[in-house]
Design a protein around this motif. Structure first.
Motif: not given
Length: 381
Positions: A303, A320, A323, A326, A337, A347, A351
């Motif tokens: 993140v 980002t 992928d 984020v 988040a 998800r 990532l």
């Protein structure tokens, strides 16, 4: 150098952040592995022992950064201009010319490898204005190409991704001399235990989600505010904080341990950063290139927050877009988040796969092989 003599490498780096030095050290280890007889010197171009002027410039920059957080962006954009900015960049390299020439005369390198643009620029001018002969190789330590790195008379460029290679070729560099190797990191990262083993080594809960907060070697990035935000998450987490050399931050986080609803641990500057990454489910960080490169290799989702406009912002765009991370923008909640990702394993898995696909664990070895092969070819060994 005549046949039978030991090859000599001068590796020039700069202690502005830790990434430039880590890249230099990773390459040095691989060159030593391939050529144990090589004579290798790593020199921090911004250290006081090398140049008091350079050291003072670094100290001034770090002091100003506390008051002007986008200072690097301003310098970065200014230096990238085709007019005054580019001229100032060249002038700075000329200022460093004498000290760089002194280092070359002291070490007599066959190859000078630069992981920072300042010594690179000085070397380019030395090759132009003097009779000193050496091979000039340059490692770019970001995921975007910028004019501050582009100088004539560079014999080899090693860049992170193919688009950067294309950019240098478009500027007239020979394709055979531009290599998209990835950013070099210590290959010991591949020898880390699995996630369970890492948590056991650190004395952490095995099943509880682990989130690692890093602010780079200087401990930047608003970590206290992020911890305030993460306290809103009700489910128990293990939070790991690396404060770097920021002693005030380390003490402030330690004062939070007893009151936190989460299991909170803090380290200052530590050699266990990679083990902490291996133990984690999620990394919260500013997008420094070396940190991102290590996360990619480990398949660690990130993140990203508060990138310094300029190269860090472009690193965030790259991660980002692939992928692998984020990006929490100003006004968005870090807690939301983190909580969303931890609540949706699919998800998080995407990532992880994206990060792994970006990883280049052999980058340092590939660069070392190219350097040693070139030296062998040049000297008929």
């Amino acid at each position: 150098m005549t046949s039978g003599q030991h090859r000599r490498y001068l590796i020039m780096t700069a202690s502005i952040g830790s990434g430039h030095i880590q890249a230099a050290e990773a390459i040095t280890r691989e060159v030593r592995r391939l050529d144990p007889d090589a004579i290798i010197e790593i020199v921090d171009f911004m250290s006081r022992g090398v140049s008091t002027v350079n050291w003072l410039l670094k100290r001034l920059y770090l002091l100003m950064l506390a008051f002007v957080p986008d200072l690097y962006d301003r310098c970065y954009q200014f230096a990238g201009g085709k007019g005054t900015g580019r001229l100032s960049d060249m002038a700075f390299s000329l200022v460093m010319y004498r000290q760089m020439a002194h280092l070359i005369d002291a070490y007599h390198p066959d190859t000078v490898l630069c992981t920072h643009p300042f010594p690179e620029g000085a070397c380019s001018f030395i090759k132009k204005f003097s009779r000193r002969q050496f091979r000039l190789s340059v490692v770019l330590t970001d995921y975007s190409l910028h004019e501050i790195w582009v100088y004539p008379r560079v014999d080899d460029y090693f860049v992170a991704i193919p688009s950067m290679r294309d950019g240098l070729i478009a500027k007239g560099f020979a394709p055979a001399r531009v290599h998209a190797t990835g950013i070099p990191v210590d290959r010991k990262i591949l020898d880390l235990p699995d996630k369970t083993g890492a948590r056991q080594a650190l004395g952490l809960a095995i099943e509880q989600p682990v989130v690692l907060l890093m602010g780079g070697g200087l401990g930047l990035g608003g970590i206290e505010a992020m911890l305030d935000d993460l306290e809103r998450i009700e489910g128990p987490l293990t939070l790991l904080v690396v404060a770097g050399r920021n002693e005030d931050l380390e003490l402030a986080v330690r004062r939070r341990v007893e009151a936190s609803r989460h299991e909170l641990h803090v380290w200052g500057f530590t050699q266990r950063a990679k083990l902490l990454m291996r133990a984690s489910d999620l990394l919260v960080t500013k997008p420094g290139a070396l940190t991102m490169s290590e996360a990619f290799i480990l398949g660690l989702p990130a993140v990203l927050h508060d990138p310094i406009p300029g190269p860090e912002e472009e690193n965030a765009v790259y991660a980002t877009a692939h992928d692998a991370a984020v990006w929490v923008h100003p006004g968005e909640s870090l807690a939301n988040a983190v909580q969303t990702l931890l609540a949706h394993p699919e998800r998080l898995g995407k990532l992880r796969a994206g990060a792994k696909a970006c990883g280049r664990p052999a980058a340092a070895l590939d660069i070392a092989q190219a350097l040693v092969a070139e030296e062998n070819t040049s000297h008929g060994n």
